[in-house]
Design an enzyme around this catalytic site. Structure first.
Site, PDB file in Angstrom:
ATOM      1  N   CYS A 119       0.935  -1.294  -0.071  1.00 54.65           N
ATOM      2  CA  CYS A 119      -0.012  -0.075   0.145  1.00 54.65           C
ATOM      3  C   CYS A 119       0.938   1.271   0.108  1.00 54.65           C
ATOM      4  O   CYS A 119       1.954   1.352   0.666  1.00 54.65           O
ATOM      5  CB  CYS A 119      -0.977  -0.138   1.183  1.00 54.65           C
ATOM      6  SG  CYS A 119      -1.915   1.654   1.366  1.00 54.65           S
TER       7      CYS A 119
ATOM      8  N   CYS B 215       0.308   2.992   3.605  1.00 49.71           N
ATOM      9  CA  CYS B 215       0.802   2.300   5.050  1.00 49.71           C
ATOM     10  C   CYS B 215       1.668   1.050   4.868  1.00 49.71           C
ATOM     11  O   CYS B 215       1.681   0.548   5.906  1.00 49.71           O
ATOM     12  CB  CYS B 215      -0.635   1.827   5.577  1.00 49.71           C
ATOM     13  SG  CYS B 215      -1.567   0.477   4.869  1.00 49.71           S
TER      14      CYS B 215
ATOM     15  N   CYS C 271      -4.609  -0.355   0.128  1.00 51.93           N
ATOM     16  CA  CYS C 271      -5.234  -1.460   0.927  1.00 51.93           C
ATOM     17  C   CYS C 271      -6.727  -1.461   0.921  1.00 51.93           C
ATOM     18  O   CYS C 271      -7.038  -0.274   1.168  1.00 51.93           O
ATOM     19  CB  CYS C 271      -4.592  -1.371   2.324  1.00 51.93           C
ATOM     20  SG  CYS C 271      -4.884   0.025   3.295  1.00 51.93           S
TER      21      CYS C 271
ATOM     22  N   HIS D   5      -7.621   2.416   2.738  1.00 54.78           N
ATOM     23  CA  HIS D   5      -7.091   3.417   1.965  1.00 54.78           C
ATOM     24  C   HIS D   5      -7.596   3.653   0.761  1.00 54.78           C
ATOM     25  O   HIS D   5      -7.629   4.582  -0.136  1.00 54.78           O
ATOM     26  CB  HIS D   5      -5.499   3.431   1.857  1.00 54.78           C
ATOM     27  CG  HIS D   5      -4.772   3.929   3.330  1.00 54.78           C
ATOM     28  ND1 HIS D   5      -3.877   2.990   3.875  1.00 54.78           N
ATOM     29  CD2 HIS D   5      -5.127   4.851   4.156  1.00 54.78           C
ATOM     30  CE1 HIS D   5      -3.568   3.675   4.920  1.00 54.78           C
ATOM     31  NE2 HIS D   5      -4.410   4.688   5.347  1.00 54.78           N
TER      32      HIS D   5
ATOM     33  N   CYS E 128     -14.562 -23.652 -10.184  1.00 58.44           N
ATOM     34  CA  CYS E 128     -13.765 -24.579 -11.260  1.00 58.44           C
ATOM     35  C   CYS E 128     -13.473 -25.826 -10.452  1.00 58.44           C
ATOM     36  O   CYS E 128     -13.356 -26.897 -10.928  1.00 58.44           O
ATOM     37  CB  CYS E 128     -12.698 -23.848 -11.605  1.00 58.44           C
ATOM     38  SG  CYS E 128     -11.855 -22.954 -10.282  1.00 58.44           S
TER      39      CYS E 128
ATOM     40  N   HIS F   2      -7.036 -21.362  -9.266  1.00 59.46           N
ATOM     41  CA  HIS F   2      -8.133 -22.089 -10.524  1.00 59.46           C
ATOM     42  C   HIS F   2      -7.675 -23.613 -10.749  1.00 59.46           C
ATOM     43  O   HIS F   2      -6.617 -23.949 -10.352  1.00 59.46           O
ATOM     44  CB  HIS F   2      -7.615 -21.389 -11.980  1.00 59.46           C
ATOM     45  CG  HIS F   2      -8.602 -21.880 -12.971  1.00 59.46           C
ATOM     46  ND1 HIS F   2      -9.981 -21.949 -12.921  1.00 59.46           N
ATOM     47  CD2 HIS F   2      -8.092 -22.472 -14.259  1.00 59.46           C
ATOM     48  CE1 HIS F   2     -10.488 -22.445 -14.138  1.00 59.46           C
ATOM     49  NE2 HIS F   2      -9.341 -22.800 -14.908  1.00 59.46           N
TER      50      HIS F   2
END
Length: 862
Positions: A206, A209, A226, A239, A340, A822
């Protein structure tokens, strides 16, 4: 009055009075959908026919169930319901304008069905038209809609309500998988700043932060910030939301969720998860090529020449032009949003002949004897899914000559390629806190969940799940006295540990890790991946080696001592399912995956792991339970409180279960309620309680509870009336034994679960005497001849035989943990490997057998 020809589109023209008179006898059977009624107008309950199909769908005006042309007569005969609403969607070529091109696109007033559009069609050349008719059985009278002035008011209201009803799979919970994501209104016109921002493939944090988890990339200016409340509820300082409030930039994508199939996108303005149809272009603006693993129509691209090491690329066989497969057994399954795992498991399951016979072979009988609401019947939905995958009806190759003819007739008949398992998933996940969500799940956990459902919903005399069941012999030895105890348990999966210490390329791994850390610190792209190469023989050796038993109480010493346990096969199953234990827990308790390559064999011989039982010279541990002193009544209150609150939960057993993919709190409860008797016993508790609504809720240890048999038995204490607790009865039943046998075994052993299981295996004659009613079960077909006669009624049914196997399928996982990623399935059919990647079914050119997660082996006949 003339009779209309239903299947030739015939119509009967009647005066208004005639229509009203015709419907009068059926008015009591026509209902108006109310809030809470599920209206299945887009899918048949017995097949995958839809309004897009040639015959359309008939919706019962009383039950609101949908039926395709092949199944409508069955419902009419069973229920006597006569009035149905027939829905049909047609695709026609647009009328050309004066300049020769298609007329300008306009809103189609005839489009009223809540259906997905066919993305293969050019919307500039084709358009949809929906058609609705009332059909009266058995004479097939048709009444075209709308006929507002001619129809009785009740009928008009019922038809309008049915046509405007929402999908039955929509729910109120925002995190439900059934909540279909909608395209964001900002996606098409999103403005992206040309600020030169490029996002590296890793090392994100971030910008406000320095948080490195739950990060979101704003698709307008490339800010990495974030989150706080989105999707998985992981922590953050919000944020990303603050940035939207300051700038108004509406869309963000969650880093770590970007795959060739899409990504998690959130709209701050619309305050919900959305689809971004232009996500590839939006990500490319910041240097992210989400389609890098996919091949172009012309074959290999220039950068495909380099070795492909990413598991996403290798497992999906990117860089190779794969030939699509069509016909019976080559039908794809639509991904409903992180489904999936279900697609991969079901493709493998219906490759097995026993499951094909049980459900598809018995399809007419299952459908004829299905309940009035077949959408809520497990066997019906299994038969429907199996038929959809194996019939070839929904996997037809495109015919150029037919397409030309359809265009000439200004009508397009869409090919049915693949099925959408929406109804199946809605039923099998109902009430389950994980599978009913929109989050990715563990395929191994879903496999066990499915087996549990198969066990609870017998179909005929042959239980198809018998092919997976086997007995495990546990040999526990006291290290000090050298005495032993042998027990047996039921299992369905062989779990192989990853022997990381046996990696054959350790020097390369050390060098790669150093380069990776340097690249991350310098915010450079990571070096080319080096994957640990683990010999399969090392994993098999790790499985067979003794393991320490935590808090072992030796009945020979009447005290705690060091103990070791080894596992062997008391029987070999017809189909051996092998799970590679790739998932573990990091320091943050988030599941992590070991990215390793294991040389899985095509032919496997585990005959040397056959259990041998008590050997000459071995002395058994005394059959004595740990002593527990029950205080007198005057101190009972204080004992109850201190004993129940201070009880410890064996964290090692909890972690063993959690590594299998089960929710952590469910694992704690399993270990707690089975009296800290080990992960194996707790595993059976998990299987027996997976359907309960509070399965994954936190464990609450009661501080004030009557010290009866239920409370005592959970900790190995003998109840005053010796009545077995339901918890223990359920565990034994989940292993395949009868309820009365479970009760008798627990009473005989003073509610000691481990001794009760030993007693069952050592008294095979008891159930035969106490279960005369068993002969009434399973009379439709003979039991499979391979089922051991000596275990037919005394214990769990098994199909013992040789320990030699041949690989026929494997499920692979891509991603960093079971919470994301996946799944893809590879199956060997007609002598060649085939890749099942959701809707895409192709001949495999490079099956990545070394990167699988779950392997399916079939016994080689001796």
């Amino acid at each position: 009055m003339q009779r209309a020809a239903l299947f030739s589109g015939g119509d009967v023209q009647m005066a208004a009075g005639d229509l009203g008179e015709l419907l009068v006898p059926y008015m009591p059977t026509i209902r108006v959908p109310k809030s809470g009624d599920r209206v299945y107008k887009t899918e048949c309950a017995f097949s995958y026919d839809s309004p897009d199909s040639e015959g359309g769908v008939y919706v019962c005006m009383n039950t609101f169930l949908g039926f395709g042309r092949e199944h409508i007569e069955r419902h009419y005969r069973k229920t006597g319901q006569c009035v149905y609403l027939h829905l049909k969607r047609r695709v026609i070529e647009k009328v050309p304008g004066a300049s020769g091109g298609a007329l300008p696109k306009r809103r189609n007033a005839k489009l009223f069905l809540d259906l997905e559009t066919n993305g293969d069609l050019n919307s500039d050349d084709f358009e949809y038209e929906d058609e609705a008719k009332l059909v009266i059985f058995p004479d097939h009278y048709e009444i075209s809609l709308p006929n507002i002035e001619e129809l009785p008011a009740l009928v008009t209201i019922a038809c309008d309500a049915l046509l405007s009803a929402k999908s039955p799979y929509r729910k109120q919970e925002p995190d439900s998988w059934e909540e279909e994501l909608q395209a964001s209104k900002h996606a098409k016109t999103l403005v992206q700043l040309d600020n030169g921002v490029r996002i590296p493939p890793s090392g994100w944090k971030c910008s406000k932060c320095d948080l490195r988890e739950n990060l979101w990339l704003n698709l307008t200016d490339g800010s990495v910030l974030c989150g706080k409340w989105f999707f998985d509820g992981s922590g953050g300082n919000g944020h990303a939301t603050e940035h939207y409030k300051e700038t108004g930039y509406p869309l963000a994508v969650k880093l770590g969720t970007i795959t060739p199939d899409g990504a998690d996108v959130y709209s701050f303005d619309e305050e919900e998860p959305v689809l971004d149809p232009h996500i590839a272009k939006h990500l490319a603006h910041f240097g992210i090529d989400m389609l890098q693993m996919q091949v172009t129509e012309n074959g290999l691209r220039d950068n495909d020449i380099k070795p492909r090491v990413s598991e996403w690329e290798v497992i999906q066989e990117a860089g190779v032009k794969l030939k699509p497969m069509y016909g019976p057994g080559y039908t794809g399954m639509k991904n409903l949003g992180n489904s999936c795992y279900l697609n991969a498991v079901m493709q493998a399951i219906f490759t097995i002949p026993e499951f094909q016979r049980a459900y598809v072979g018995n399809l007419p009988r299952i459908f004829d004897y299905s309940p009035l609401d077949p959408t809520q019947d497990f066997n019906t939905q299994m038969a429907k899914l199996g038929h959809g995958l194996l019939s070839g009806q929904y996997s037809k190759p495109p015919m150029k000559s037919e397409l030309i003819e359809q265009v000439m007739k200004e009508e397009h008949k869409p090919q049915h390629n693949g099925i959408s398992p929406r109804m199946f998933k809605a039923f099998v996940s109902k009430g389950h806190p994980e599978f009913s969500s929109n989050r990715q799940q563990d395929a191994q956990e879903f496999f066990l969940h499915l087996i549990n459902l198969v066990e609870r919903n017998p179909v005929g005399s042959e239980n198809p799940s018998d092919v997976f069941r086997f007995l495990v012999e546990e040999r526990t030895q006291c290290c000090q006295s050298r005495k032993v105890r042998y027990t047996e348990r039921v299992d369905y999966i062989m779990q192989l540990p990853v022997a990381m210490e046996a990696a054959t390329n350790k020097d390369e791994l050390i060098a790669y890790e150093l380069k990776r850390q340097e690249a991350e610190a310098a915010r450079r792209p990571p070096p080319e991946l080096v994957r640990a190469k683990i010999p399969f023989s090392a994993c098999l050796q790790a499985f067979s080696e003794p393991s320490n038993v935590e808090d072992f109480w030796s009945s020979a010493l009447q005290a705690k001592s060091a103990g070791v346990k080894t596992s062997r096969f008391a029987s070999f199953p017809e189909y051996l399912v092998v799970q590679i234990k790739k998932f573990t827990f990091g320091l943050d308790w988030i599941p992590k995956k070991l990215d390793v390559s294991i040389d899985m064999p095509d032919f496997l011989d585990i005959s040397h792991l056959r259990a041998r039982g008590l050997q000459p010279g071995e002395e058994e541990l005394p059959d004595i339970a740990p002593p527990i002193i029950i205080p007198d009544d005057s101190n009972a209150f204080f004992f109850r409180r201190s004993f129940l609150v201070a009880l410890d939960v064996d964290e090692s057993s909890v972690m063993q279960l959690a590594e299998m993919g089960f929710p952590l709190e469910a694992c704690r409860k399993a270990v707690y309620y089975t009296g800290n008797m080990g992960a194996e016993v707790a595993f059976n508790w998990v299987i027996a309680h997976m359907e309960e609504p509070d399965f994954a809720e936190p464990l609450v240890i009661p501080a004030f509870r009557e010290f009866d048999s239920s409370g005592a038995a959970a900790f190995g204490v003998v109840g005053l009336d010796n009545q077995p607790p339901e918890e223990m009865i359920s565990i034994i039943i989940s292993m395949g034994f009868q309820r009365n046998l479970a009760i008798q075994a627990l009473k005989t052993t003073n509610n000691n679960l481990e001794r009760a299981l030993e007693w069952i295996f050592s008294h095979p004659e008891v159930e035969e005497e106490s279960e005369p009613a068993l002969d009434m079960m399973d009379m439709e077909n003979n039991a499979n001849a391979n089922i051991l006669a000596e275990t037919g009624s005394e214990g769990p049914r098994i199909k013992d035989g040789s320990g030699r196997y041949e690989l026929f399928g494997f499920i692979s996982h891509m991603g960093t943990s079971t919470m994301s990623g996946h799944y893809v399935c590879h199956l060997k059919k007609e002598g060649r490997w085939v890749i099942y990647n959701d809707l895409r079914v192709c001949a495999s050119e490079r099956p990545p057998k070394d990167l699988g997660y779950i392997y399916f082996y079939q016994r080689i006949p001796s």
